[in-house]
Design a protein around this motif. Sequence first.
Motif, PDB file in Angstrom:
ATOM      1  N   TYR A 133       0.829  -1.212   0.000  1.00  0.00           N
ATOM      2  CA  TYR A 133       0.000   0.000   0.000  1.00  0.00           C
ATOM      3  C   TYR A 133       0.859   1.257   0.000  1.00  0.00           C
ATOM      4  O   TYR A 133       0.612   2.199  -0.751  1.00  0.00           O
ATOM      5  CB  TYR A 133      -0.917  -0.007   1.216  1.00  0.00           C
ATOM      6  CG  TYR A 133      -1.506   1.345   1.513  1.00  0.00           C
ATOM      7  CD1 TYR A 133      -2.477   1.894   0.676  1.00  0.00           C
ATOM      8  CD2 TYR A 133      -1.075   2.091   2.601  1.00  0.00           C
ATOM      9  CE1 TYR A 133      -3.008   3.144   0.932  1.00  0.00           C
ATOM     10  CE2 TYR A 133      -1.598   3.334   2.861  1.00  0.00           C
ATOM     11  CZ  TYR A 133      -2.568   3.857   2.029  1.00  0.00           C
ATOM     12  OH  TYR A 133      -3.077   5.092   2.282  1.00  0.00           O
ATOM     13  N   VAL A 134       1.895   1.263   0.875  1.00  0.00           N
ATOM     14  CA  VAL A 134       2.762   2.447   0.963  1.00  0.00           C
ATOM     15  C   VAL A 134       3.457   2.680  -0.369  1.00  0.00           C
ATOM     16  O   VAL A 134       3.578   3.825  -0.842  1.00  0.00           O
ATOM     17  CB  VAL A 134       3.790   2.277   2.107  1.00  0.00           C
ATOM     18  CG1 VAL A 134       4.834   3.380   2.059  1.00  0.00           C
ATOM     19  CG2 VAL A 134       3.076   2.309   3.454  1.00  0.00           C
ATOM     20  N   ASN A 135       3.921   1.598  -0.997  1.00  0.00           N
ATOM     21  CA  ASN A 135       4.580   1.741  -2.306  1.00  0.00           C
ATOM     22  C   ASN A 135       3.618   2.327  -3.329  1.00  0.00           C
ATOM     23  O   ASN A 135       4.008   3.185  -4.129  1.00  0.00           O
ATOM     24  CB  ASN A 135       5.111   0.387  -2.778  1.00  0.00           C
ATOM     25  CG  ASN A 135       6.307  -0.075  -1.976  1.00  0.00           C
ATOM     26  OD1 ASN A 135       7.026   0.732  -1.400  1.00  0.00           O
ATOM     27  ND2 ASN A 135       6.526  -1.377  -1.937  1.00  0.00           N
ATOM     28  N   ARG A 136       2.359   1.859  -3.300  1.00  0.00           N
ATOM     29  CA  ARG A 136       1.366   2.415  -4.228  1.00  0.00           C
ATOM     30  C   ARG A 136       1.114   3.887  -3.925  1.00  0.00           C
ATOM     31  O   ARG A 136       0.984   4.710  -4.838  1.00  0.00           O
ATOM     32  CB  ARG A 136       0.051   1.633  -4.138  1.00  0.00           C
ATOM     33  CG  ARG A 136       0.100   0.243  -4.704  1.00  0.00           C
ATOM     34  CD  ARG A 136      -1.304  -0.272  -5.028  1.00  0.00           C
ATOM     35  NE  ARG A 136      -2.171  -0.243  -3.871  1.00  0.00           N
ATOM     36  CZ  ARG A 136      -2.315  -1.237  -3.009  1.00  0.00           C
ATOM     37  NH1 ARG A 136      -1.595  -2.341  -3.173  1.00  0.00           N
ATOM     38  NH2 ARG A 136      -3.151  -1.149  -2.002  1.00  0.00           N
ATOM     39  N   ALA A 137       1.038   4.209  -2.622  1.00  0.00           N
ATOM     40  CA  ALA A 137       0.797   5.598  -2.237  1.00  0.00           C
ATOM     41  C   ALA A 137       1.934   6.505  -2.686  1.00  0.00           C
ATOM     42  O   ALA A 137       1.714   7.599  -3.212  1.00  0.00           O
ATOM     43  CB  ALA A 137       0.611   5.696  -0.716  1.00  0.00           C
ATOM     44  N   TYR A 138       3.185   6.038  -2.471  1.00  0.00           N
ATOM     45  CA  TYR A 138       4.334   6.828  -2.901  1.00  0.00           C
ATOM     46  C   TYR A 138       4.343   6.995  -4.420  1.00  0.00           C
ATOM     47  O   TYR A 138       4.683   8.072  -4.936  1.00  0.00           O
ATOM     48  CB  TYR A 138       5.623   6.157  -2.448  1.00  0.00           C
ATOM     49  CG  TYR A 138       5.923   6.323  -0.973  1.00  0.00           C
ATOM     50  CD1 TYR A 138       5.353   7.353  -0.231  1.00  0.00           C
ATOM     51  CD2 TYR A 138       6.782   5.452  -0.310  1.00  0.00           C
ATOM     52  CE1 TYR A 138       5.608   7.509   1.112  1.00  0.00           C
ATOM     53  CE2 TYR A 138       7.051   5.595   1.052  1.00  0.00           C
ATOM     54  CZ  TYR A 138       6.457   6.628   1.746  1.00  0.00           C
ATOM     55  OH  TYR A 138       6.719   6.778   3.077  1.00  0.00           O
ATOM     56  N   GLU A 139       3.969   5.926  -5.128  1.00  0.00           N
ATOM     57  CA  GLU A 139       3.954   6.012  -6.585  1.00  0.00           C
ATOM     58  C   GLU A 139       2.895   7.005  -7.057  1.00  0.00           C
ATOM     59  O   GLU A 139       3.122   7.784  -7.991  1.00  0.00           O
ATOM     60  CB  GLU A 139       3.684   4.625  -7.181  1.00  0.00           C
ATOM     61  CG  GLU A 139       3.866   4.544  -8.688  1.00  0.00           C
ATOM     62  CD  GLU A 139       5.275   4.905  -9.134  1.00  0.00           C
ATOM     63  OE1 GLU A 139       5.412   5.489 -10.225  1.00  0.00           O
ATOM     64  OE2 GLU A 139       6.236   4.617  -8.375  1.00  0.00           O
ATOM     65  N   GLU A 140       1.727   6.991  -6.384  1.00  0.00           N
ATOM     66  CA  GLU A 140       0.691   7.969  -6.716  1.00  0.00           C
ATOM     67  C   GLU A 140       1.174   9.385  -6.443  1.00  0.00           C
ATOM     68  O   GLU A 140       0.888  10.312  -7.203  1.00  0.00           O
ATOM     69  CB  GLU A 140      -0.574   7.667  -5.905  1.00  0.00           C
ATOM     70  CG  GLU A 140      -1.331   6.427  -6.334  1.00  0.00           C
ATOM     71  CD  GLU A 140      -1.882   6.554  -7.732  1.00  0.00           C
ATOM     72  OE1 GLU A 140      -2.317   7.664  -8.098  1.00  0.00           O
ATOM     73  OE2 GLU A 140      -1.868   5.556  -8.470  1.00  0.00           O
ATOM     74  N   GLU A 141       1.921   9.552  -5.338  1.00  0.00           N
ATOM     75  CA  GLU A 141       2.440  10.880  -5.006  1.00  0.00           C
ATOM     76  C   GLU A 141       3.446  11.343  -6.057  1.00  0.00           C
ATOM     77  O   GLU A 141       3.462  12.506  -6.465  1.00  0.00           O
ATOM     78  CB  GLU A 141       3.092  10.839  -3.619  1.00  0.00           C
ATOM     79  CG  GLU A 141       3.401  12.200  -3.021  1.00  0.00           C
ATOM     80  CD  GLU A 141       2.159  12.962  -2.606  1.00  0.00           C
ATOM     81  OE1 GLU A 141       2.297  14.144  -2.249  1.00  0.00           O
ATOM     82  OE2 GLU A 141       1.050  12.406  -2.659  1.00  0.00           O
ATOM     83  N   ARG A 142       4.308  10.416  -6.500  1.00  0.00           N
ATOM     84  CA  ARG A 142       5.283  10.761  -7.549  1.00  0.00           C
ATOM     85  C   ARG A 142       4.558  11.140  -8.842  1.00  0.00           C
ATOM     86  O   ARG A 142       4.962  12.084  -9.531  1.00  0.00           O
ATOM     87  CB  ARG A 142       6.216   9.582  -7.797  1.00  0.00           C
ATOM     88  CG  ARG A 142       7.144   9.262  -6.625  1.00  0.00           C
ATOM     89  CD  ARG A 142       8.163   8.208  -7.018  1.00  0.00           C
ATOM     90  NE  ARG A 142       8.916   7.731  -5.871  1.00  0.00           N
ATOM     91  CZ  ARG A 142       8.674   6.605  -5.224  1.00  0.00           C
ATOM     92  NH1 ARG A 142       7.688   5.827  -5.632  1.00  0.00           N
ATOM     93  NH2 ARG A 142       9.407   6.247  -4.195  1.00  0.00           N
ATOM     94  N   LYS A 143       3.504  10.390  -9.171  1.00  0.00           N
ATOM     95  CA  LYS A 143       2.740  10.707 -10.378  1.00  0.00           C
ATOM     96  C   LYS A 143       2.106  12.084 -10.280  1.00  0.00           C
ATOM     97  O   LYS A 143       2.083  12.841 -11.251  1.00  0.00           O
ATOM     98  CB  LYS A 143       1.663   9.642 -10.601  1.00  0.00           C
ATOM     99  CG  LYS A 143       2.208   8.306 -11.093  1.00  0.00           C
ATOM    100  CD  LYS A 143       1.136   7.232 -11.103  1.00  0.00           C
ATOM    101  CE  LYS A 143      -0.010   7.574 -12.010  1.00  0.00           C
ATOM    102  NZ  LYS A 143      -1.025   6.479 -12.041  1.00  0.00           N
ATOM    103  N   ARG A 144       1.593  12.413  -9.083  1.00  0.00           N
ATOM    104  CA  ARG A 144       0.977  13.723  -8.901  1.00  0.00           C
ATOM    105  C   ARG A 144       2.004  14.837  -9.064  1.00  0.00           C
ATOM    106  O   ARG A 144       1.747  15.850  -9.729  1.00  0.00           O
ATOM    107  CB  ARG A 144       0.333  13.810  -7.515  1.00  0.00           C
ATOM    108  CG  ARG A 144      -0.431  15.105  -7.268  1.00  0.00           C
ATOM    109  CD  ARG A 144      -0.842  15.247  -5.824  1.00  0.00           C
ATOM    110  NE  ARG A 144       0.302  15.359  -4.930  1.00  0.00           N
ATOM    111  CZ  ARG A 144       0.985  16.487  -4.750  1.00  0.00           C
ATOM    112  NH1 ARG A 144       0.658  17.595  -5.409  1.00  0.00           N
ATOM    113  NH2 ARG A 144       1.997  16.512  -3.909  1.00  0.00           N
TER     114      ARG A 144
END
Length: 340
Positions: A133-144
């Motif tokens: 989940y954290v990895n997905r969250a960080y990836e979403e943050e990077r995409k943003r």
Amino acid sequence: MLETKEWIKRYFEEASDAVLIFKDDELIVCNQLATDLRDELHLDPKYLIEVADASVRQKFSQTDNCFSCAIKNHMQEISVPITLANDMPHPLKYFMIYHVIDADNHVYSLTLKNRGTIQRMDQLAQQRRLNQYVNRAYEEERKRISQDLHDSIAQGVYSAIMGVRRLRDADVSEAEINQLTQVIEQQLDDTLSEVKGMALDIRPSVLDNFGLLPALKVLAKRLEENSGVTITVVGNANTDKLSTNVQSVLYRIGQESINNALKHADANEIEVLLVTHDHYIILEIMDDGKGFNVPDHQGFNGRSLGLMNMNERVKALNGAFEIKSTPGVGTTVTAKFPFS
């Protein structure tokens, strides 16, 4: 084939769980660990059968106490918590697994699994899910961030570059040059403001230079100006002795809680309270928004710092985390850490 049987027998004997196999409620075989438990604890296999029997009757009372019928007709396996050696200084806690091997011939097994081992495996599985989940969250943050850089920062810089190229045009009048210069300056000012805003979102310098409480006040002021919602930060906390990790987590919880209130709660007023007591520091974020049903929002989601991530980050630093919310009333987010 004989070699395969020997492997199976060796696996059965050396298994880390105590396994007992019964036919018609009579013990026919058990592995070495089960034998050791029987010898050391004077454990009667009939007692284990009675415990399983009682559990099945409780779950399937409609079967008129027919133990074999309950297992045969309703389920293949059942788990029962059981504690052995209660009279000893260190009782042994197990999960007893009842498993049907051959229902027609009434053959079944009872397996004693150490509860501590199972809980540890559950914790590891939970940690793996959290890491995903954290990895997905960080990836979403990077995409943003990447999207913001492309859509806003890059476009602003590109517009300024085009304006500078026009300045090189010999046919541009002095009045047009003055006007174009003002446009380019405004574009660069807007771009600079957006870069500073992104930097504040990622890691505010005031947090490192002046501490947690001033950083929360700067955050509140900026979000209040952007949203028009009244955001008040009060407290008496001196956070000089707090570790950098704890301060960072508290800041992120404040940031995420305020943003959630602005985005989802339709709040008119948000209050942030940071206080220290004799042995702990408390951060509370309260809003008068529409509230929500907390259990419905505790799973994984796509936000940069969801409720579950908040909880796990606080617990990792020996803190406590709580969310109270009532639909139509508002939400209070509380984080508490030991403090000396």
